[in-house]
Design a protein around this motif. Structure first.
Motif, PDB file in Angstrom:
ATOM      1  N   PRO A 284       4.542  10.887   9.210  1.00 55.49           N
ATOM      2  CA  PRO A 284       5.169  10.379   8.513  1.00 55.49           C
ATOM      3  C   PRO A 284       6.335   9.315   8.559  1.00 55.49           C
ATOM      4  O   PRO A 284       6.646   9.555   9.755  1.00 55.49           O
ATOM      5  N   GLY A 285       7.060   8.700   7.710  1.00 52.20           N
ATOM      6  CA  GLY A 285       7.976   7.654   8.233  1.00 52.20           C
ATOM      7  C   GLY A 285       7.653   6.684   9.116  1.00 52.20           C
ATOM      8  O   GLY A 285       6.479   6.303   9.358  1.00 52.20           O
ATOM      9  N   HIS A 286       8.439   5.886   9.531  1.00 47.63           N
ATOM     10  CA  HIS A 286       8.221   4.827  10.250  1.00 47.63           C
ATOM     11  C   HIS A 286       8.989   4.801  11.840  1.00 47.63           C
ATOM     12  O   HIS A 286       9.477   3.782  12.207  1.00 47.63           O
ATOM     13  N   GLY A 287       8.725   5.937  12.263  1.00 46.22           N
ATOM     14  CA  GLY A 287       9.473   6.145  13.740  1.00 46.22           C
ATOM     15  C   GLY A 287       8.475   5.757  14.862  1.00 46.22           C
ATOM     16  O   GLY A 287       7.208   4.884  14.549  1.00 46.22           O
ATOM     17  N   PRO A 288       8.843   5.928  16.055  1.00 47.89           N
ATOM     18  CA  PRO A 288       7.987   5.317  17.124  1.00 47.89           C
ATOM     19  C   PRO A 288       6.761   5.804  17.245  1.00 47.89           C
ATOM     20  O   PRO A 288       5.886   4.809  17.631  1.00 47.89           O
ATOM     21  N   GLU A 289       6.466   6.854  17.237  1.00 47.57           N
ATOM     22  CA  GLU A 289       5.053   7.534  17.207  1.00 47.57           C
ATOM     23  C   GLU A 289       4.214   6.975  16.053  1.00 47.57           C
ATOM     24  O   GLU A 289       3.222   6.411  16.321  1.00 47.57           O
ATOM     25  N   PHE A 290       4.626   6.414  14.970  1.00 52.05           N
ATOM     26  CA  PHE A 290       3.998   5.815  13.878  1.00 52.05           C
ATOM     27  C   PHE A 290       3.791   4.667  14.322  1.00 52.05           C
ATOM     28  O   PHE A 290       2.339   3.949  14.350  1.00 52.05           O
ATOM     29  N   TRP A 291       4.727   3.635  14.825  1.00 52.20           N
ATOM     30  CA  TRP A 291       4.322   2.335  15.117  1.00 52.20           C
ATOM     31  C   TRP A 291       3.409   2.365  16.298  1.00 52.20           C
ATOM     32  O   TRP A 291       2.770   1.463  16.436  1.00 52.20           O
ATOM     33  N   GLU A 292       3.412   3.376  17.233  1.00 53.65           N
ATOM     34  CA  GLU A 292       2.499   3.289  18.176  1.00 53.65           C
ATOM     35  C   GLU A 292       0.875   3.243  17.892  1.00 53.65           C
ATOM     36  O   GLU A 292       0.056   2.640  18.487  1.00 53.65           O
ATOM     37  N   LEU A 293       0.999   4.157  16.883  1.00 53.41           N
ATOM     38  CA  LEU A 293      -0.481   4.139  16.251  1.00 53.41           C
ATOM     39  C   LEU A 293      -0.994   2.886  15.607  1.00 53.41           C
ATOM     40  O   LEU A 293      -1.887   2.342  15.764  1.00 53.41           O
ATOM     41  N   VAL A 294      -0.087   2.189  14.835  1.00 51.93           N
ATOM     42  CA  VAL A 294      -0.291   1.256  14.077  1.00 51.93           C
ATOM     43  C   VAL A 294      -0.489  -0.003  15.011  1.00 51.93           C
ATOM     44  O   VAL A 294      -1.395  -0.905  14.690  1.00 51.93           O
TER      45      VAL A 294
ATOM     46  N   GLU B 264      -1.388   2.507   6.495  1.00 50.41           N
ATOM     47  CA  GLU B 264      -1.450   3.811   5.743  1.00 50.41           C
ATOM     48  C   GLU B 264      -2.164   4.814   6.252  1.00 50.41           C
ATOM     49  O   GLU B 264      -1.917   6.037   6.066  1.00 50.41           O
ATOM     50  N   LEU B 265      -3.513   4.385   6.910  1.00 45.93           N
ATOM     51  CA  LEU B 265      -3.938   5.428   7.702  1.00 45.93           C
ATOM     52  C   LEU B 265      -2.996   6.177   8.707  1.00 45.93           C
ATOM     53  O   LEU B 265      -3.039   7.629   8.928  1.00 45.93           O
ATOM     54  N   ALA B 266      -2.213   5.416   9.482  1.00 50.04           N
ATOM     55  CA  ALA B 266      -1.209   6.110  10.194  1.00 50.04           C
ATOM     56  C   ALA B 266      -0.205   7.046   9.427  1.00 50.04           C
ATOM     57  O   ALA B 266       0.079   8.006  10.285  1.00 50.04           O
ATOM     58  N   HIS B 267      -0.053   6.726   8.430  1.00 49.21           N
ATOM     59  CA  HIS B 267       0.980   7.578   7.576  1.00 49.21           C
ATOM     60  C   HIS B 267       0.381   9.108   7.332  1.00 49.21           C
ATOM     61  O   HIS B 267       0.923  10.050   7.030  1.00 49.21           O
ATOM     62  N   LEU B 268      -1.142   9.054   7.172  1.00 47.68           N
ATOM     63  CA  LEU B 268      -1.922  10.312   6.922  1.00 47.68           C
ATOM     64  C   LEU B 268      -1.475  11.380   8.279  1.00 47.68           C
ATOM     65  O   LEU B 268      -1.558  12.461   8.176  1.00 47.68           O
ATOM     66  N   LEU B 269      -1.206  10.804   9.395  1.00 50.44           N
ATOM     67  CA  LEU B 269      -1.002  11.249  10.582  1.00 50.44           C
ATOM     68  C   LEU B 269       0.665  11.441  10.932  1.00 50.44           C
ATOM     69  O   LEU B 269       0.887  12.534  11.676  1.00 50.44           O
TER      70      LEU B 269
ATOM     71  N   ASP C 197      -0.444  14.452   1.628  1.00 52.06           N
ATOM     72  CA  ASP C 197      -0.688  16.098   1.322  1.00 52.06           C
ATOM     73  C   ASP C 197      -2.068  16.088   0.641  1.00 52.06           C
ATOM     74  O   ASP C 197      -2.828  16.857   0.656  1.00 52.06           O
ATOM     75  N   ASP C 198      -2.537  14.940  -0.020  1.00 51.18           N
ATOM     76  CA  ASP C 198      -3.958  14.855  -0.640  1.00 51.18           C
ATOM     77  C   ASP C 198      -4.872  13.797  -0.186  1.00 51.18           C
ATOM     78  O   ASP C 198      -6.206  13.630  -0.471  1.00 51.18           O
ATOM     79  N   GLY C 199      -4.441  13.063   1.097  1.00 47.88           N
ATOM     80  CA  GLY C 199      -5.239  12.174   1.721  1.00 47.88           C
ATOM     81  C   GLY C 199      -5.543  10.843   0.940  1.00 47.88           C
ATOM     82  O   GLY C 199      -6.947  10.398   1.190  1.00 47.88           O
ATOM     83  N   THR C 200      -4.791  10.503   0.079  1.00 44.35           N
ATOM     84  CA  THR C 200      -5.181   9.377  -0.781  1.00 44.35           C
ATOM     85  C   THR C 200      -4.186   8.100  -0.130  1.00 44.35           C
ATOM     86  O   THR C 200      -3.436   8.171   0.051  1.00 44.35           O
ATOM     87  N   ILE C 201      -5.087   7.070  -0.376  1.00 40.54           N
ATOM     88  CA  ILE C 201      -4.418   5.719   0.084  1.00 40.54           C
ATOM     89  C   ILE C 201      -4.896   4.803  -1.197  1.00 40.54           C
ATOM     90  O   ILE C 201      -5.556   4.816  -1.789  1.00 40.54           O
TER      91      ILE C 201
ATOM     92  N   GLY D 298       0.826  -1.111  -0.075  1.00 40.44           N
ATOM     93  CA  GLY D 298      -0.038   0.119   0.036  1.00 40.44           C
ATOM     94  C   GLY D 298       0.861   1.135   0.020  1.00 40.44           C
ATOM     95  O   GLY D 298       2.099   1.126   0.264  1.00 40.44           O
ATOM     96  N   SER D 299       0.104   2.442  -0.247  1.00 43.94           N
ATOM     97  CA  SER D 299       0.936   3.601  -0.076  1.00 43.94           C
ATOM     98  C   SER D 299       0.033   4.755   0.133  1.00 43.94           C
ATOM     99  O   SER D 299      -1.099   4.414  -0.122  1.00 43.94           O
ATOM    100  N   CYS D 300       0.241   5.785   0.467  1.00 47.70           N
ATOM    101  CA  CYS D 300      -0.477   6.966   0.633  1.00 47.70           C
ATOM    102  C   CYS D 300       0.017   8.365   0.514  1.00 47.70           C
ATOM    103  O   CYS D 300       1.295   8.445   0.361  1.00 47.70           O
TER     104      CYS D 300
END
Length: 167
Positions: A117-127, A110-115, A85-89, A80-82
């Motif tokens: 970017p990247g794959h840092g700790p904050e991202f993985w906490e959401l996922v 991909e929804l977490a990437h809308l919030l 900037d334009d909210g597309t997944i 997947g990708s998102c």
């Protein structure tokens, strides 16, 4: 009684003891169930978008609001990708037919990437709020490893490919 697809044909097996009327009734029921199962495993773009909104509400507090979610055929190295900037997944059509909990994981990723970017700790906490995250990641890693993709010489390579593939 059972049914399965063989190319463009549907094979239905019923006991020989059924009357013609019973056979016809059971075949109609089985075909309806098979079609419903396929609809669930191959949702339309609209159903995919609705599912993403539900997953955002359930696991991300509704904060990730995709403008569109759709299947695409041109993703060969990602699930997947998102575009935040334009909210597309976009989800790879390679996910079609996989268990719904795997598709849900990729949507949450991909929804977490809308919030974030990247794959840092904050991202993985959401996922990780999605309860089947580890199970789905393992499933996708298995798909990648089974494909014998180049560069899959050790666990770190498989892990990195799974991260890239998920989004």
């Amino acid at each position: 009684m059972s049914a399965y697809r063989d190319g463009d044909k549907t094979i239905v097996m019923v006991p020989s003891r059924l009357s013609a009327a019973e056979e016809e009734q059971w075949i109609a029921t089985i075909l309806q169930r098979l079609a419903e199962r396929e609809r669930r495993r191959r949702p339309s773009d609209t159903a995919l978008h609705d599912r993403a909104r539900e997953l955002s509400r359930r696991y991300l507090g509704g904060d990730a609001e995709p403008v569109s979610v759709r299947w695409v055929e041109n993703q060969r190295s990602r699930w997947g990708s998102c575009t935040p900037d334009d909210g597309t997944i976009r989800l790879s059509t390679r996910l079609r037919g996989m268990p719904s909990w795997v598709v849900d994981y990729v949507l949450v990723h991909e929804l977490a990437h809308l919030l974030v970017p990247g794959h840092g700790p904050e991202f993985w906490e959401l996922v990780s709020r999605y309860p089947k995250t580890e199970r789905a990641r393992g499933f996708l890693e298995g798909i990648v490893a089974a494909a014998h993709l180049p560069g899959m010489d050790d666990e770190d390579d498989v892990e990195e490919m799974a991260h890239e593939a998920a989004g």
